[in-house]
Write an enzyme that holds these catalytic residues in place. Sequence first.
Site, PDB file in Angstrom:
ATOM      1  N   GLY A  85       9.695  -0.943  -0.029  1.00 57.19           N
ATOM      2  CA  GLY A  85       9.721   0.314   0.714  1.00 57.19           C
ATOM      3  C   GLY A  85       8.329   0.528   1.262  1.00 57.19           C
ATOM      4  O   GLY A  85       7.755  -0.368   1.870  1.00 57.19           O
ATOM      5  N   SER A 117       8.395  -7.216  -1.998  1.00 60.54           N
ATOM      6  CA  SER A 117       7.719  -6.572  -0.862  1.00 60.54           C
ATOM      7  C   SER A 117       6.629  -5.608  -1.371  1.00 60.54           C
ATOM      8  O   SER A 117       5.621  -6.072  -1.903  1.00 60.54           O
ATOM      9  CB  SER A 117       8.763  -5.894   0.024  1.00 60.54           C
ATOM     10  OG  SER A 117       8.211  -5.507   1.239  1.00 60.54           O
ATOM     11  N   ALA A 118       6.806  -4.293  -1.260  1.00 59.37           N
ATOM     12  CA  ALA A 118       5.795  -3.365  -1.772  1.00 59.37           C
ATOM     13  C   ALA A 118       5.523  -3.614  -3.262  1.00 59.37           C
ATOM     14  O   ALA A 118       4.387  -3.469  -3.730  1.00 59.37           O
ATOM     15  CB  ALA A 118       6.237  -1.915  -1.552  1.00 59.37           C
ATOM     16  N   HIS A 154       6.551 -10.488   4.100  1.00 59.86           N
ATOM     17  CA  HIS A 154       7.180 -10.467   5.439  1.00 59.86           C
ATOM     18  C   HIS A 154       6.284 -11.178   6.454  1.00 59.86           C
ATOM     19  O   HIS A 154       6.223 -10.790   7.620  1.00 59.86           O
ATOM     20  CB  HIS A 154       7.431  -9.027   5.923  1.00 59.86           C
ATOM     21  CG  HIS A 154       8.327  -8.203   5.051  1.00 59.86           C
ATOM     22  ND1 HIS A 154       9.697  -8.194   5.173  1.00 59.86           N
ATOM     23  CD2 HIS A 154       8.053  -7.347   4.030  1.00 59.86           C
ATOM     24  CE1 HIS A 154      10.219  -7.365   4.278  1.00 59.86           C
ATOM     25  NE2 HIS A 154       9.244  -6.835   3.571  1.00 59.86           N
ATOM     26  N   GLU A 196       9.519 -14.287   4.919  1.00 63.96           N
ATOM     27  CA  GLU A 196      10.651 -13.576   4.331  1.00 63.96           C
ATOM     28  C   GLU A 196      11.516 -14.544   3.518  1.00 63.96           C
ATOM     29  O   GLU A 196      11.696 -15.695   3.906  1.00 63.96           O
ATOM     30  CB  GLU A 196      11.466 -12.883   5.422  1.00 63.96           C
ATOM     31  CG  GLU A 196      10.710 -11.680   5.976  1.00 63.96           C
ATOM     32  CD  GLU A 196      11.562 -10.750   6.824  1.00 63.96           C
ATOM     33  OE1 GLU A 196      12.519 -11.217   7.449  1.00 63.96           O
ATOM     34  OE2 GLU A 196      11.254  -9.542   6.854  1.00 63.96           O
TER      35      GLU A 196
END
Lengths: 239, 239
Positions: A85, A117-118, A154, A196
């Site tokens: 997020g 991700s985060a 990403h 990714e």
Amino acid sequence: MRVLLGSGGFRTPERVALLCTTMRSFFGAMDRLLFLPYALHDHDGYVQALLERGLNAGYTLEGIHRFPNPQRAIAQASAIYVGGGNTFRLLDTLYRLDLLDAIRDRVQQGTPYLGISAGSNVACPTIKTTNDMPIVQPASFNALGLVPFQINPHYFDGQIHVRAGEELVPHFGETREERIREFHEMNPTPVVGLWEAGLLRIEGAEVHLLGAAARLFRRGEAPQELSPGSRLDFLLQAR
Amino acid sequence: MRVLLGSGGFRTPERVALLCTTMRSFFGAMDRLLFLPYALHDHDGYVQALLERGLNAGYTLEGIHRFPNPQRAIAQASAIYVGGGNTFRLLDTLYRLDLLDAIRDRVQQGTPYLGISAGSNVACPTIKTTNDMPIVQPASFNALGLVPFQINPHYFDGQIHVRAGEELVPHFGETREERIREFHEMNPTPVVGLWEAGLLRIEGAEVHLLGAAARLFRRGEAPQELSPGSRLDFLLQAR
């Protein structure tokens, strides 16, 4: 220490399958993962969406926001899963709830940590290689430091293209490589640009790259291409 | 107050021509602009590149980094031009050199201000709608606040596409619209998504949109399309 860090973009059936297989192998026979949904605004909705998309890999996800005492939830967790997020919102919440030391202690004692991700950004020394918008100002950019290098999740190559009416046209914002070069103008830490669906699996002194390629950026050196399946143990000796 | 804020992406002959025509009209008959190159690492190289690309519009650019006392340079400038690059590095430098109050005072007294990309971000109440990588931690995300709304420069619509070998494939990071919605989950300020080559010209109570379209995001409302050539005076009444 056991840490699994994903780039994000697990949006195709093949990518979901790879993530789930890796999660099963990484977490093994336990039942429950403590899930930290702080990078998104809607915590219950986030847990629900992961279940619907099968991104729990068959495990029960216990949202930390449902616990009266999140510090105690960390202390009692058998596994920690930090979702993606907005990285600034995630780190701001970890500071406000005073959870950074608790998470770091548990992981150093052997509790497995999955970040996507985060959740991968906050596993690094700082969040200075996130791609996210700084929608809230955390107390500091310093993060968990579970690994001694930075991840740029990403990751992609070259200029982006965006829709303008019916066609795709080049966009002139900085490329990801330019951004990482700017990071190295200000900081010495190596950066792994993780495409990714890529995953870094770190167990003890071993680092395995799975699912996608990566590109390693070291200050003052040419970028180095890393292939899926390769061993990257040397990353743990990063400055 | 006279402020000209550009999105960036002035990389085609038509876009350079539009920017230069607007700069001539905005700055008028003066000779010299005080240029702040702090968003990039190589200050002399930045000034040189602008001259080579004709982005000085015929004016002499005096790089502030060449002045022994930058506060005095601001105090004596007849016009201020803040270039693009990394917004975090720019704002960090403005804090370290204690230039924010000096710039704000001069602009409020009538000194014209041109900002491009990062230079537009710092003209807003905060830098919370920048697209840049947080390569350095500034003292605060609070910025000049020359205008009461936020700008998201280099705005674009929808998913991005990136090169994978020979083809362009969709990328699953957050879209710009998702990022701005996340901003509004945490902050009430309206955001102008300014497409590349777009400019906002603010003089007194008048706001003109030039060069490209824009999209206005207000918390809890549907986005509103804004056409080049339109008057946006209502933006100065933003919360």
